[in-house]
Scaffold this active site. Structure first.
Site, PDB file in Angstrom:
ATOM      1  N   LYS A 238     118.403  30.711 107.676  1.00  9.34           N
ATOM      2  CA  LYS A 238     117.069  29.829 108.170  1.00  9.34           C
ATOM      3  C   LYS A 238     115.899  30.960 107.355  1.00  9.34           C
ATOM      4  CE  LYS A 238     119.267  31.393 112.613  1.00  9.34           C
ATOM      5  NZ  LYS A 238     119.960  29.470 113.089  1.00  9.34           N
TER       6      LYS A 238
ATOM      7  N   GLN B  69     113.883  34.554 113.409  1.00  9.15           N
ATOM      8  CA  GLN B  69     113.085  32.729 112.761  1.00  9.15           C
ATOM      9  C   GLN B  69     111.378  33.416 113.011  1.00  9.15           C
ATOM     10  OE1 GLN B  69     113.874  29.846 114.092  1.00  9.15           O
ATOM     11  NE2 GLN B  69     115.716  30.095 114.948  1.00  9.15           N
TER      12      GLN B  69
ATOM     13  N   HIS C 250     118.820  35.014 122.372  1.00 15.67           N
ATOM     14  CA  HIS C 250     119.833  34.949 121.960  1.00 15.67           C
ATOM     15  C   HIS C 250     121.223  35.006 122.372  1.00 15.67           C
ATOM     16  CE1 HIS C 250     122.618  32.524 118.612  1.00 15.67           C
ATOM     17  NE2 HIS C 250     122.141  30.997 118.575  1.00 15.67           N
TER      18      HIS C 250
ATOM     19  N   ASP D  33     115.393  41.180 116.422  1.00 17.19           N
ATOM     20  CA  ASP D  33     116.232  39.967 115.966  1.00 17.19           C
ATOM     21  C   ASP D  33     114.661  39.175 115.766  1.00 17.19           C
ATOM     22  OD1 ASP D  33     117.138  37.178 115.463  1.00 17.19           O
ATOM     23  OD2 ASP D  33     117.424  37.159 117.758  1.00 17.19           O
TER      24      ASP D  33
ATOM     25  N   CYS E   2     122.107  27.791 122.368  1.00 14.72           N
ATOM     26  CA  CYS E   2     122.928  29.293 122.294  1.00 14.72           C
ATOM     27  C   CYS E   2     121.759  30.225 123.009  1.00 14.72           C
ATOM     28  CB  CYS E   2     122.942  30.191 120.774  1.00 14.72           C
ATOM     29  SG  CYS E   2     124.203  29.470 119.660  1.00 14.72           S
TER      30      CYS E   2
END
Length: 401
Positions: free
Chosen positions: A222, A199, A119, A196, A359
């Protein structure tokens, strides 16, 4: 992936009307009533500042705020609540590490390793730091099915690499990183590793202690929580050695015009009045997700991914991206049709997807497309939503011939 038992969670989400297939959870998840109620209660009944008031309600809210930090620590397997820094989101968490760790530790000639699927939030902060200190950035390729190629990572890493920053789950492809192996590879050359987890945390059990990474970030919105709240986890010794990022109230020990001394972590990194209600909402979201069970959520979303890939893969003009066992995400393109047109036509059918570069423009370049359409699933989705998506795609192909 075997078929899952229905989660029967749709009724918990007041913003999803009957007949609307919301398939954009990778962008932001809808909020269960339990989270809405926690936010309403915090603003409407129990609101007060934290860490400063000597009156009872302020003390109670401080306890609730710090209980949220403790809840987050338990949720991701942190060793201590003091390793949890509340931030506005994963983007701010990555920027904090970039400015407070990388900008102070890296020097000219050092190298940073990213991957092709990152991202922008896990690319641009490192570019800014690299330009500032004279470091260089390397980019790991992907395997044929869209995973970060860890064999290539192993071959690329050298002692010059001081930081590796990778996505746990791709926001475009849904591919899942073997974080334990990536961490071992990074540590093998003396590098730190940031993951990261935006998700991942809504879909997979995460234990940062077992994974042994150095930094882990995610966003609350999220994870079925509010916007404006996120988490940076870092190993205690790294936080202790990092200077503050912003100055102001709460992050200080003592201030004089001659010298200021700073609070220990995590307070050192939480200048100003925090997003108090956001932290309480995040606590409620974690409670909600864990009551369902992350393993169960993963199986449920995997079954929907398999159903969607089967349905869309049977249409000749549809190109699917990513691995068959993607975590909750299916990206695709239709030959001769721009993804924005796909999204517009699906919206007419009461199906909400994401269309664009997500992104992740470098990944789009690697895939050879300007953009993709993306369907992403949550606990409120079921087979009927996938069927609605497939019907909508069939209509798109009829309209465009």
């Amino acid at each position: 992936m075997t078929d899952s038992q229905p989660l029967d969670a749709l009724a918990d989400f007041p913003a999803i009307p009957a007949g609307w297939a919301y398939l954009d959870t990778a962008a932001t998840a809808q909020k269960p009533q339990a989270v809405v109620d926690a936010i309403t209660r915090a603003y409407g009944e129990t609101y007060a500042t934290v860490h400063r008031g000597v009156y009872q309600r302020s003390a109670d809210m401080t306890l609730a705020y710090e209980a949220a930090r403790q809840r987050v620590a338990g949720f991701i397997g942190a060793g201590s609540a003091d390793e949890i820094v509340f931030v506005r989101g994963a983007t701010e968490g990555i920027n904090l590490v970039a400015q407070c760790w990388a900008a102070t530790q890296l020097k000219a000639g050092d190298r940073i390793l990213l991957s092709m699927l990152e991202h922008h939030s896990n690319i641009v902060p490192w570019q800014m730091v690299a330009e500032r200190v004279g470091a260089a950035i390397d980019v790991a390729p992907l395997t044929a099915d869209g995973r970060i190629d860890l064999d290539a990572v192993e071959a690329m890493l050298t002692p010059a690499h001081k930081l590796v920053a990778l996505a746990h789950v791709s926001n475009v492809l849904g591919s899942v990183l073997d974080v334990a192996r990536a961490t071992a590879l990074a540590h093998g050359v003396g590098a730190k590793i940031l993951i990261d987890g935006c998700q991942a945390v809504p879909r997979l059990p995460v234990d940062v202690t077992a994974l042994n990474c150095d930094f882990y970030v995610f966003s609350g919105h999220k994870l079925y929580g509010p916007t404006g709240i996120g988490v940076l986890w870092a190993k205690a010794e790294l936080l202790d050695a990092m200077p503050p990022w912003q100055g102001g109230g709460s992050m200080i020990d003592r201030v004089t015009f001659q010298k200021t001394t700073y609070a220990p972590p995590p307070g050192r990194f939480e200048a100003g009045t925090p997003h108090i209600v956001g932290a309480l909402g995040l606590h409620a979201a974690i409670d909600y997700v864990e009551a369902i069970g992350l393993e169960r959520i993963h199986v449920h979303e995997g079954a929907l991914v398999a159903q969607a890939r089967d349905a869309l893969g049977s249409i000749n003009s549809v190109r699917l991206f990513g691995p068959a066992d993607a975590a909750g995400i299916v990206s695709f393109a239709i030959e001769g049709v721009h993804p924005h047109d796909i999204g517009t036509i699906l919206d007419e059918q009461q199906v909400a997807i994401r269309a664009g570069h997500h992104c992740a423009q470098p990944l789009m370049d690697a895939l050879g497309v300007p953009a993709t359409a993306r369907a992403s699933f949550g606990v409120y989705n079921g087979p009927a939503d996938v069927e609605a998506l497939a019907r909508g795609i069939e209509r798109v192909t009829r309209i465009f011939g």
